[in-house]
Design a protein around this motif. Structure first.
Motif, PDB file in Angstrom:
ATOM      1  N   ILE A 275     -16.290   0.298  -8.688  1.00  0.00           N
ATOM      2  CA  ILE A 275     -15.431   0.019  -7.537  1.00  0.00           C
ATOM      3  C   ILE A 275     -15.194  -1.484  -7.398  1.00  0.00           C
ATOM      4  O   ILE A 275     -16.130  -2.269  -7.265  1.00  0.00           O
ATOM      5  CB  ILE A 275     -16.039   0.621  -6.250  1.00  0.00           C
TER       6      ILE A 275
ATOM      7  N   PHE B 211     -18.168  -1.451  -2.731  1.00  0.00           N
ATOM      8  CA  PHE B 211     -17.993  -0.147  -2.073  1.00  0.00           C
ATOM      9  C   PHE B 211     -18.556  -0.258  -0.659  1.00  0.00           C
ATOM     10  O   PHE B 211     -19.739  -0.044  -0.434  1.00  0.00           O
ATOM     11  CB  PHE B 211     -18.768   0.886  -2.912  1.00  0.00           C
TER      12      PHE B 211
ATOM     13  N   SER C 152     -12.881  -2.476  -1.497  1.00  0.00           N
ATOM     14  CA  SER C 152     -12.634  -1.436  -0.499  1.00  0.00           C
ATOM     15  C   SER C 152     -11.750  -2.021   0.583  1.00  0.00           C
ATOM     16  O   SER C 152     -11.794  -3.220   0.851  1.00  0.00           O
ATOM     17  CB  SER C 152     -13.927  -0.976   0.162  1.00  0.00           C
TER      18      SER C 152
END
Lengths: 175, 359
Positions: free
Chosen positions: B24, B131, B27
């Protein structure tokens, strides 16, 4: 619907007919070739029916009785936008539209989202007004009043009458 | 208008995250909000738009999160400046094409970016690397409450926050993560994953949002539904799905390596060579090469402390950034030369790939 053979976006004859069944609700879209291409329908893998519905051209069959084209020309006071405008642009004119076009919007929201009732954050100044249950539509209150009178439950009828009166003075949107 | 200070700043979200997050990249949560008594931006007249812009800028600048914030008027930005802000994920493409009366307020650390008179009166956005959807929700919830104390939002107890497009009504929230999925792309499972995500009510897009291509194996995954579920439930459901995808990506990489390690090492080695030696690189080619370099860091072929540089080059190699750093409009062919120069400069400072870790 008998007239559904012309494109939902323009007036050309529709040559592409899409049917989707979600949770027993049938949604049909009729498009001419040109509009279908514009909407990216040439690639069925990339088809997103909720986007299509949002962009107009929706024709919810379960709503069969509600086939009054005149309703689409009613404009919201704040912006002057009609439901036809929404069909073309996929966007409403103002927050008032949600109240004004409630009957047309409800089935659309049902297709688009996980539920039809807001369960998230509530502005602090609205908290005391936020009921646990969604507000009952005025029409159903009217029905209940008639029923209460018929059954001679006049006290109940009075409560319902007051509720309707209160609602008609206070638009649902004012926070 | 000068956006130099924004661009040269070393934002937290663009640099390496601790602990390292292999799959990831970042976000983000955005909230759509509108004020009562005004048409939505698309229907507001120029004076209403100006009035909204002034009121909302004022309300935003009073918030502690927006201390020393940058206030931008879209009309005063050049095309190139707008492109750079779009590539930074601070501005949407839609806002960059907006008419007069549109603006932005960006916090000093660039974690908070608010667009005014985009599709809705307000589009609040909080972005961080890694994340971190739960932390971001807390931050954006506070920012939103701070605005709510000063203006009256269009809100209905039944339908929630009312938005210009019914696809956003309810929470008005879009939670998304940027994922790097080279393993799933290489084993050709991405199409299947996208279809499954769509069935779960999640949208998959390319790196620059709606309609953009997924070059460099970077995908943006977000919730599509905003009504009938609370913000926390949406985030929870999305996070569970994302954890499954992370696991699938890890399995895909494992499978790739077990079935044909030479093939994957060859791809990484050639990409490294190209970045050190190429003299012309298109932006999509460099995205794909950089994607393999990020994979090289994940596989410990390159030191972990270079991950931040690679992530930064993902952004610096985009067309707007290349031109911005060259101080003006540059033709595409010249851009490819400048991009290759940039890559050669950086990749020649990197240590050689450490294949002994993997063979």
């Amino acid at each position: 619907m008998a007239k559904s053979k012309s494109c939902n976006h323009c007036t050309k004859p529709a040559t592409i007919h899409l049917t989707q069944i979600v949770e027993n609700k049938i949604t049909k879209i009729d498009l001419c070739e040109e509009c279908a291409q514009k909407k990216g329908l040439t690639d069925p893998e990339g088809l997103d029916i909720s986007q299509l519905l949002a962009g107009g051209g929706m024709d919810v069959l379960s709503n069969d009785g509600d086939d009054t084209p005149s309703g689409d020309a009613i404009a919201c006071q704040l912006s002057g936008a009609t439901f036809d405008d929404f069909k073309k642009t996929g966007r409403f004119g103002s927050a008032e539209s949600y109240d004004l076009f409630r009957d047309k919007i409800s089935p659309m929201l049902k297709n688009m989202h996980r539920g039809t009732k807001h369960l998230g954050k509530v502005p602090t100044y609205c908290e005391h007004k936020s009921p646990d249950k969604p507000l009952e539509p005025i029409e159903s209150l009217h029905k209940k009043i008639s029923q209460a009178i018929e059954e001679e439950r006049f006290e109940d009828a009075a409560v319902l009458r007051d509720e309707i009166k209160k609602r008609s003075q206070e638009p649902i949107l004012s926070a | 208008m000068n956006i130099d200070s924004l661009i040269s700043a070393n934002e937290q979200w663009m640099n390496a995250v601790e602990p390292p997050c292999p799959v990831i990249l970042s976000s983000r949560i955005r909230l759509a909000r509108n004020l009562v008594k005004y048409p939505f931006p698309g229907w507001a007249n120029p004076s209403q738009r100006q009035e909204l812009l002034a009121t909302l800028c004022d309300a935003l600048c009073r918030l502690p999160e927006m201390k020393e914030a940058t206030v931008l008027s879209v009309a005063e930005l050049s095309e190139l400046e707008k492109l750079v802000l779009v590539e930074r994920h601070l501005m949407s493409r839609e806002l960059s094409g907006a008419s007069a009366g549109a603006g932005m307020v960006i916090s000093k650390n660039q974690n908070f970016a608010v667009m005014i008179n985009e599709e809705d009166h307000l589009r609040l956005q909080v972005m961080q690397n890694g994340f971190k959807l739960d932390e971001i929700w807390t931050l954006i919830d506070n920012l939103d409450s701070g605005i709510e104390r000063q203006v009256e939002y269009a809100f209905s107890p039944e339908l929630g926050y009312l938005t210009a497009c019914p696809t956003n009504v309810g929470t008005g929230m879009r939670a998304s993560v940027m994922m790097h999925l080279p393993g799933l792309v290489l084993i050709e499972h991405m199409e299947k994953v996208i279809r499954a995500l769509n069935q779960l009510g999640l949208a998959v897009r390319g790196v620059l949002g709606e309609g953009s291509e997924a070059s460099g194996s970077v995908f943006q995954i977000s919730n599509q539904q905003t009504l009938g579920e609370s913000e926390v439930d949406i985030i929870h459901r999305l996070s569970n799905v994302l954890r499954t995808i992370i696991q699938q990506e890890k399995n895909a990489r494992q499978k790739l390596f077990e079935s044909n390690s030479r093939k994957i090492l060859d791809k990484i080695g050639r990409s490294y060579g190209a970045l050190q030696n190429a003299h012309l690189l298109t932006s999509s080619e460099s995205m794909n090469l950089l994607s393999l370099m990020r994979l090289a860091v994940d596989m410990q072929l390159l030191p972990e402390d270079r991950r931040g540089l690679i992530d930064r080059l993902f952004i610096d190699s985009q067309p707007g950034h290349i031109q911005y750093n060259a101080h003006g409009d540059v033709e595409p062919s010249r851009r490819d030369a400048l991009r290759a120069d940039l890559m050669r400069t950086h990749f020649n400072t990197l240590p050689p790939l450490n294949f002994s870790n993997r063979s």
